[in-house]
Design a protein around this motif. Structure first.
Motif, short mmCIF file in Angstrom:
data_model
loop_
_atom_site.label_atom_id
_atom_site.label_comp_id
_atom_site.label_asym_id
_atom_site.label_seq_id
_atom_site.Cartn_x
_atom_site.Cartn_y
_atom_site.Cartn_z
N ALA A 1 0.95 -1.28 -0.08
CA ALA A 1 0.18 -0.05 0.03
C ALA A 1 0.91 1.24 0.02
O ALA A 1 0.60 2.26 -0.74
CB ALA A 1 -0.90 0.05 1.17
N ASN A 2 1.83 1.30 0.82
CA ASN A 2 2.65 2.44 0.81
C ASN A 2 3.44 2.53 -0.48
O ASN A 2 3.84 3.54 -0.91
CB ASN A 2 3.90 2.35 2.04
N ARG A 3 3.98 1.42 -1.31
CA ARG A 3 4.70 1.48 -2.46
C ARG A 3 3.42 2.24 -3.50
O ARG A 3 4.01 2.83 -4.17
CB ARG A 3 4.94 0.14 -3.05
N GLU A 4 2.39 1.77 -3.21
CA GLU A 4 1.43 2.38 -4.35
C GLU A 4 1.27 3.71 -4.19
O GLU A 4 1.02 4.56 -4.97
CB GLU A 4 0.01 1.65 -4.10
N LEU A 5 1.08 4.27 -2.87
CA LEU A 5 1.23 5.75 -2.44
C LEU A 5 2.15 6.31 -3.27
O LEU A 5 2.02 7.48 -3.87
CB LEU A 5 0.82 5.99 -0.97
N PHE A 6 3.51 6.01 -3.27
CA PHE A 6 4.65 6.45 -3.47
C PHE A 6 4.50 6.48 -4.94
O PHE A 6 4.89 7.69 -5.47
CB PHE A 6 5.87 5.48 -3.03
N THR A 7 4.31 5.69 -5.78
CA THR A 7 4.32 5.35 -7.13
C THR A 7 3.30 6.52 -7.87
O THR A 7 3.30 7.08 -8.86
CB THR A 7 4.20 4.33 -7.62
N ALA A 8 2.16 6.67 -6.94
CA ALA A 8 1.09 7.41 -7.40
C ALA A 8 1.56 9.26 -7.37
O ALA A 8 1.01 10.00 -8.31
CB ALA A 8 -0.18 7.47 -6.64
N ASN A 9 2.67 9.39 -6.34
CA ASN A 9 3.04 10.60 -6.13
C ASN A 9 4.19 10.74 -5.50
O ASN A 9 4.45 11.29 -4.55
CB ASN A 9 2.07 11.70 -5.32
#
Length: 170
Positions: A76-84
């Motif tokens: 989930a944290n990786r997804e937040l990072f890749t989004a912004n």
């Protein structure tokens, strides 16, 4: 009109830390393998008191940004990072914010951190944190001004004093 546009550009440029080569230690990961998204969910302490320890990333949960590998404690944290990613990467490419305010690039210790105006700043030693905290807004202004000229220089190759960087958890 041209002067007005140039003034606006340089004013905007000074308000954020340009992305260049991240400080990378012997782990091979940006921010020594700590999860940059997790900082934003950790409680902040009062000025003058140590922050909580950073959250180590997992070597199997990573993302690339600006040519470097960042590790995360959860998908989930990786997804937040890749989004912004620009929201989460430390200012000054993971170098010590106080060091940049003084005109140089030295490593940032991932356990000596503070979020200011929704941006992550790292410092190198506990003593430096004391100097940084004496005037955080003033030091950010100085660092932003210095960063324009020192950002193109290579990333620091120094070791973070008194810091053992565990490789991200596998």
């Amino acid at each position: 009109m041209k002067r007005l546009l140039l003034a606006a550009f340089f004013s905007a440029a000074a308000s954020f830390a340009w992305a260049g080569p991240q400080y990378i230690d012997n782990t091979g990961f940006a921010v020594s393998g700590y999860d940059v998204v997790a900082y934003f969910s950790l409680p902040q302490t009062q000025i003058g008191t140590p922050q909580s320890q950073a959250i180590p990333g997992n070597a199997s949960i990573t993302a690339e940004h600006n040519g470097e590998t960042f590790a995360f404690s959860s998908a989930a944290n990786r997804e937040l990072f890749t989004a912004n990613p620009d929201k989460y990467v430390p200012q000054f490419d993971g170098h010590c914010a106080y060091g940049v305010s003084k005109g140089g690039k030295v490593p940032g210790n991932p356990n000596l951190w503070r979020i200011v105006d929704d941006k992550l700043y790292l410092n190198i030693t506990k003593n430096v944190v004391g100097f940084w905290e004496e005037d955080i807004p003033g030091n950010i202004t100085l660092a932003d001004g210095n960063w324009v000229s020192i950002e193109p220089a290579a990333a620091s190759t120094n070791v973070i004093p008194s810091f053992t960087s565990p490789a991200p958890v596998k």
